[in-house]
Design a protein around this motif. Structure first.
Motif, PDB file in Angstrom:
ATOM      1  N   PRO A 309       0.834  -1.217   0.000  1.00  0.00           N
ATOM      2  CA  PRO A 309       0.000   0.000   0.000  1.00  0.00           C
ATOM      3  C   PRO A 309       0.858   1.252   0.000  1.00  0.00           C
ATOM      4  N   ALA A 310       0.359   2.274  -0.647  1.00  0.00           N
ATOM      5  CA  ALA A 310       1.106   3.526  -0.705  1.00  0.00           C
ATOM      6  C   ALA A 310       1.253   4.165   0.669  1.00  0.00           C
ATOM      7  N   HIS A 311       0.270   3.970   1.525  1.00  0.00           N
ATOM      8  CA  HIS A 311       0.315   4.542   2.873  1.00  0.00           C
ATOM      9  C   HIS A 311       0.035   3.434   3.879  1.00  0.00           C
ATOM     10  N   GLY A 312       1.095   2.805   4.329  1.00  0.00           N
ATOM     11  CA  GLY A 312       0.972   1.730   5.297  1.00  0.00           C
ATOM     12  C   GLY A 312       1.188   2.223   6.711  1.00  0.00           C
ATOM     13  N   PRO A 313       1.530   1.330   7.646  1.00  0.00           N
ATOM     14  CA  PRO A 313       1.799   1.734   9.027  1.00  0.00           C
ATOM     15  C   PRO A 313       2.942   2.743   9.101  1.00  0.00           C
ATOM     16  N   GLU A 314       2.981   3.475  10.166  1.00  0.00           N
ATOM     17  CA  GLU A 314       4.039   4.469  10.341  1.00  0.00           C
ATOM     18  C   GLU A 314       5.405   3.783  10.325  1.00  0.00           C
ATOM     19  N   GLY A 315       6.302   4.354   9.543  1.00  0.00           N
ATOM     20  CA  GLY A 315       7.643   3.798   9.434  1.00  0.00           C
ATOM     21  C   GLY A 315       7.778   2.695   8.415  1.00  0.00           C
ATOM     22  N   ALA A 316       6.700   2.374   7.675  1.00  0.00           N
ATOM     23  CA  ALA A 316       6.737   1.290   6.695  1.00  0.00           C
ATOM     24  C   ALA A 316       7.150   1.823   5.325  1.00  0.00           C
ATOM     25  N   THR A 317       7.655   0.907   4.503  1.00  0.00           N
ATOM     26  CA  THR A 317       7.974   1.247   3.127  1.00  0.00           C
ATOM     27  C   THR A 317       6.685   1.494   2.353  1.00  0.00           C
ATOM     28  N   GLY A 318       6.623   2.583   1.640  1.00  0.00           N
ATOM     29  CA  GLY A 318       5.447   2.873   0.825  1.00  0.00           C
ATOM     30  C   GLY A 318       5.577   2.242  -0.544  1.00  0.00           C
ATOM     31  N   GLY A 319       4.565   1.468  -0.935  1.00  0.00           N
ATOM     32  CA  GLY A 319       4.564   0.873  -2.255  1.00  0.00           C
ATOM     33  C   GLY A 319       3.716   1.680  -3.215  1.00  0.00           C
ATOM     34  N   PHE A 320       3.181   1.024  -4.232  1.00  0.00           N
ATOM     35  CA  PHE A 320       2.381   1.714  -5.239  1.00  0.00           C
ATOM     36  C   PHE A 320       0.912   1.314  -5.154  1.00  0.00           C
ATOM     37  N   GLY A 321       0.594   0.350  -4.299  1.00  0.00           N
ATOM     38  CA  GLY A 321      -0.787  -0.096  -4.186  1.00  0.00           C
ATOM     39  C   GLY A 321      -1.307  -0.777  -5.428  1.00  0.00           C
ATOM     40  N   PHE A 322      -0.429  -1.402  -6.213  1.00  0.00           N
ATOM     41  CA  PHE A 322      -0.829  -2.033  -7.463  1.00  0.00           C
ATOM     42  C   PHE A 322      -1.562  -3.350  -7.197  1.00  0.00           C
ATOM     43  N   SER A 323      -2.430  -3.716  -8.121  1.00  0.00           N
ATOM     44  CA  SER A 323      -3.002  -5.059  -8.126  1.00  0.00           C
ATOM     45  C   SER A 323      -1.938  -6.050  -8.594  1.00  0.00           C
ATOM     46  N   ILE A 324      -2.247  -7.341  -8.487  1.00  0.00           N
ATOM     47  CA  ILE A 324      -1.299  -8.358  -8.969  1.00  0.00           C
ATOM     48  C   ILE A 324      -1.053  -8.171 -10.460  1.00  0.00           C
ATOM     49  N   THR A 325      -2.111  -7.878 -11.201  1.00  0.00           N
ATOM     50  CA  THR A 325      -1.967  -7.681 -12.645  1.00  0.00           C
ATOM     51  C   THR A 325      -1.068  -6.497 -12.960  1.00  0.00           C
ATOM     52  N   ALA A 371      20.918   1.072  -8.914  1.00  0.00           N
ATOM     53  CA  ALA A 371      19.920   2.109  -9.188  1.00  0.00           C
ATOM     54  C   ALA A 371      18.624   1.838  -8.423  1.00  0.00           C
ATOM     55  N   LEU A 372      18.225   0.562  -8.341  1.00  0.00           N
ATOM     56  CA  LEU A 372      17.034   0.215  -7.570  1.00  0.00           C
ATOM     57  C   LEU A 372      17.212   0.548  -6.095  1.00  0.00           C
ATOM     58  N   ALA A 373      18.415   0.299  -5.572  1.00  0.00           N
ATOM     59  CA  ALA A 373      18.670   0.606  -4.161  1.00  0.00           C
ATOM     60  C   ALA A 373      18.527   2.099  -3.892  1.00  0.00           C
ATOM     61  N   LEU A 374      18.901   2.926  -4.869  1.00  0.00           N
ATOM     62  CA  LEU A 374      18.862   4.375  -4.675  1.00  0.00           C
ATOM     63  C   LEU A 374      17.512   4.979  -5.053  1.00  0.00           C
ATOM     64  N   TRP A 375      16.878   4.425  -6.097  1.00  0.00           N
ATOM     65  CA  TRP A 375      15.658   5.037  -6.631  1.00  0.00           C
ATOM     66  C   TRP A 375      14.600   3.961  -6.879  1.00  0.00           C
ATOM     67  N   HIS A 376      13.646   3.844  -5.987  1.00  0.00           N
ATOM     68  CA  HIS A 376      12.566   2.869  -6.182  1.00  0.00           C
ATOM     69  C   HIS A 376      11.247   3.375  -5.581  1.00  0.00           C
ATOM     70  N   THR A 377      11.081   4.694  -5.589  1.00  0.00           N
ATOM     71  CA  THR A 377       9.895   5.272  -4.944  1.00  0.00           C
ATOM     72  C   THR A 377       8.765   5.602  -5.915  1.00  0.00           C
ATOM     73  N   THR A 378       9.007   5.469  -7.225  1.00  0.00           N
ATOM     74  CA  THR A 378       7.954   5.718  -8.212  1.00  0.00           C
ATOM     75  C   THR A 378       7.993   4.624  -9.274  1.00  0.00           C
ATOM     76  N   PRO A 379       6.863   4.347  -9.929  1.00  0.00           N
ATOM     77  CA  PRO A 379       6.872   3.360 -11.013  1.00  0.00           C
ATOM     78  C   PRO A 379       7.828   3.723 -12.138  1.00  0.00           C
ATOM     79  N   ALA A 380       7.970   5.016 -12.428  1.00  0.00           N
ATOM     80  CA  ALA A 380       8.889   5.437 -13.496  1.00  0.00           C
ATOM     81  C   ALA A 380      10.328   5.059 -13.160  1.00  0.00           C
ATOM     82  N   GLN A 381      10.721   5.230 -11.896  1.00  0.00           N
ATOM     83  CA  GLN A 381      12.070   4.839 -11.488  1.00  0.00           C
ATOM     84  C   GLN A 381      12.268   3.333 -11.627  1.00  0.00           C
TER      85      GLN A 381
END
Length: 483
Positions: A309-325, A371-381
Motif C-alpha cells: 500500500p502507498a500509505h501503510g503503518p508508520e515507518g513502513a515502506t510505501g509501495g504503489f498499491g498495485f493489483s497483482i496484474t 539504481a534500484l537501491a537508490l531510486w525505487h519510490t515511483t513506477p517510473a524509477q
C-alpha cells in the motif's frame, strides 16, 4: 597486457558422431526449443501471484502454501542433472520429449488438483521441466551449423528471462480475473505446443553410449541438493542458527563432499570431474549462481514492492498499491527488452571475446540493482532501473550456455548445462531467501510490512552479488581454448 583470443568466439563443433546425418532447418530447431524453454521460464514465476489463492482455496497455512514453490525447486534440482546426463547417454531429443511429457502431465494434474497433496504431487512432477533448459542448449550445440550456434543459444536463452517476467503478468491476470487453475491450463498449452514442435522439427541427435547408471552419484547428489535447498528455504523461518537448519547444512556438505570423491573413483560418473571440478567450469558455475541471486531479487521483489500500500503503518515502506496484474505488467518492458537483447550477444562475443557478454551483463545487473537501491519510490524509477536489469539479464542468460559449451567435454554438454541450471537455481534461492530474511527483520512492529530502508538494503544486496560475479568472470581464462 595480452589480448583476449577472439578467433574462436563460438563453441567448437561437436564430433561427427554426435551430429545428425542431415542438418535440419536451423530456424525450426530454434523455434521448437525456444517454446520448450519459454515453458520453463513461465514455470519459475507463474505460481508466485497465486500463493495466497492456494492458501485460501485449500485452507492451508502460509508456510504450507509456500511448499507449492519450494517443492518444484527441490524436484527440479534433483531431476535436472539426472535427466541431462541421460540426454548425453541416451539421446537428447528422446529425453527432452520424455521431460516435456512429465512436465505436461504434472501441469494438467495441477490444473485439476482436487486437494492440496495432489497439487504438491503435481508440482513435484513439474520440476522435470527444468531439464528442458540444458537439453535444449545441448541440442542447439549438436544440431545447428557452427555459425548459427551462438545466435541459436542467444534466442533460446532470451526465453528464460522473458518467460520469468511474463509469468508474473500471466499469473497476475488470471488470478485477478479468472482462476488459478487457468494458469496451469495456459502453461499446459505451451508445453503441448513445444512437444509437437520437438516431434516434428527436431531430428534424433543419435548420441548413444552404453553406460551404466551411476546410482551412488545420483543418490549423493539428490540427498545433498535436497538438504541444501531445505536448509536455505527454511533458514529464514526456523532461524539460520537453529539446530535443524545447521544440521541440514552439515548434511549437505557431507553428501556433496562424498559425491566429489565418489565421482572421481567411478568409471562412468553422473558428473565427470571435468564438469564438476575443472577450473573454468567452476568459475562459470559460480558466476551463474551469483548472477541469478541478483536477478531473482529483482524478479521476485519488485512485484512485492509494487503491491504494498502507498500509505501503510508508520515507518513502513510505501509501495504503489498495485493489483497483482499491474505489478506483473510493471515487469513487461524488461521481458520485451530481453527478447531483443539476447540475439545480439553472439556479435558481442565475436567482437570482444568470449568473456565479454557475461561480464557486460553482470555489470548491467550491478548498475540496475544499485539504481534500484537508490531510486525505487515511483513506477517510473522502477521501469528505468528494470531496463538496465533486463538488458543485463538477457546478456547473462545468453552468455552462460555458450561458456558451458566451450569449457565442457563434447560428450557432456547437456550434463554440464544441467549442473549450471542447478547451481543457478541454488544461487537464486540463496539470494531470495536472504532478501526475505532481511525484509522480515526490518518489518514494522506488529505487522509484516517492511520498514523504511528495507528494500534499499535488499536491492543493494543484489548489487553486491553482481559485483562479486564480475570479479569471478575476470578470473575466467582469456584464451578460448578449453583448460
Amino acid at each position: 597486457m595480452p589480448q583476449e583470443d577472439r578467433t574462436t568466439a563460438l563453441p567448437p563443433v561437436p564430433p561427427a558422431g554426435d551430429r545428425p546425418d542431415t542438418a535440419p532447418p536451423a530456424g525450426r530447431v530454434v523455434a521448437a526449443l525456444a517454446v520448450a524453454v519459454l515453458a520453463y521460464g513461465l514455470l519459475q514465476t507463474l505460481v508466485a501471484p497465486a500463493l495466497p489463492a492456494f492458501r485460501d482455496h485449500f485452507g492451508v497455512s502460509g508456510d504450507w502454501s509456500a511448499w507449492v514453490f519450494t517443492l518444484y525447486l527441490l524436484s527440479g534440482a534433483v531431476l535436472t542433472p539426472v535427466l541431462a546426463r541421460l540426454g548425453d547417454r541416451r539421446g537428447k531429443r528422446r529425453v527432452l520429449l520424455a521431460t516435456l511429457a512429465v512436465f505436461g502431465a504434472g501441469t494438467v494434474l495441477a490444473a485439476l488438483a482436487w486437494n492440496f497433496p495432489v497439487l504438491l504431487l503435481a508440482r513435484a512432477a513439474q520440476g522435470a521441466g527444468a531439464a528442458a533448459l540444458p537439453l535444449s542448449f545441448a541440442l542447439i550445440s549438436v544440431l545447428l551449423p557452427r555459425q548459427r550456434i551462438g545466435q541459436g543459444l542467444g534466442i533460446v536463452s532470451a526465453m528464460i528471462g522473458a518467460g520469468t517476467a511474463l509469468g508474473f503478468v500471466i499469473g497476475g491476470l488470471l488470478v485477478d480475473h479468472a482462476s488459478w487453475r487457468w494458469m496451469f491450463a495456459v502453461l499446459a498449452g505451451v508445453i503441448a505446443v513445444a512437444f509437437v514442435l520437438v516431434v516434428r522439427w527436431i531430428p534424433d541427435d543419435a548420441s548413444r553410449r552404453d553406460e551404466p547408471q551411476d546410482v551412488l552419484g545420483t543418490l549423493l547428489l539428490s540427498l545433498g541438493l535436497v538438504a541444501l535447498l531445505l536448509a536455505i528455504t527454511q533458514g529464514s523461518h526456523a532461524g539460520w542458527l537453529s539446530a535443524p537448519v545447521l544440521g541440514l547444512f552439515l548434511a549437505a556438505a557431507v553428501f556433496l563432499a562424498a559425491l566429489a570423491v565418489a565421482e572421481q573413483r567411478t568409471r562412468h560418473p553422473l558428473l565427470e570431474p571435468r564438469v564438476l571440478l575443472q577450473r573454468s567450469m567452476l568459475l562459470t558455475h559460480s558466476a551463474a549462481a551469483l548472477f541469478y541471486a541478483a536477478a531473482l531479487i529483482f524478479f521476485l521483489l519488485v512485484p512485492t514492492l509494487a503491491q504494498l500500500p502507498a500509505h501503510g503503518p508508520e515507518g513502513a515502506t510505501g509501495g504503489f498499491g498495485f493489483s497483482i496484474t499491474a505489478a506483473g505488467l510493471l515487469m513487461l518492458p524488461s521481458a520485451l527488452l530481453q527478447i531483443l537483447v539476447a540475439p545480439v550477444v553472439p556479435r558481442l562475443e565475436r567482437a570482444f571475446g568470449h568473456r565479454a557478454p557475461l561480464l557486460g551483463g553482470l555489470v548491467l545487473v550491478l548498475a540496475g540493482s544499485a539504481a534500484l537501491a537508490l531510486w525505487h519510490t515511483t513506477p517510473a524509477q522502477i521501469l528505468a532501473d528494470s531496463l538496465l536489469l533486463g538488458a543485463g539479464a538477457a546478456a547473462s542468460f545468453a552468455a552462460l550456455p555458450s561458456l558451458v559449451a566451450r569449457f565442457a567435454p563434447h560428450h557432456a554438454i547437456a550434463t554440464a548445462n544441467g549442473l549450471n541450471t542447478v547451481v543457478r537455481t541454488v544461487g537464486g534461492v540463496i539470494g531470495t531467501q536472504v532478501a526475505i530474511a532481511i525484509l522480515s527483520s526490518h518489518s514494522v512492529a506488529d505487522s509484516e510490512v517492511p520498514g523504511e530502508g528495507a528494500f534499499t538494503i535488499v536491492f543493494a544486496l543484489g548489487a553486491v552479488f553482481a559485483a562479486i560475479g564480475v570479479v569471478v568472470v575476470l578470473f575466467l581464462p582469456r584464451s578460448a581454448t578449453r583448460s
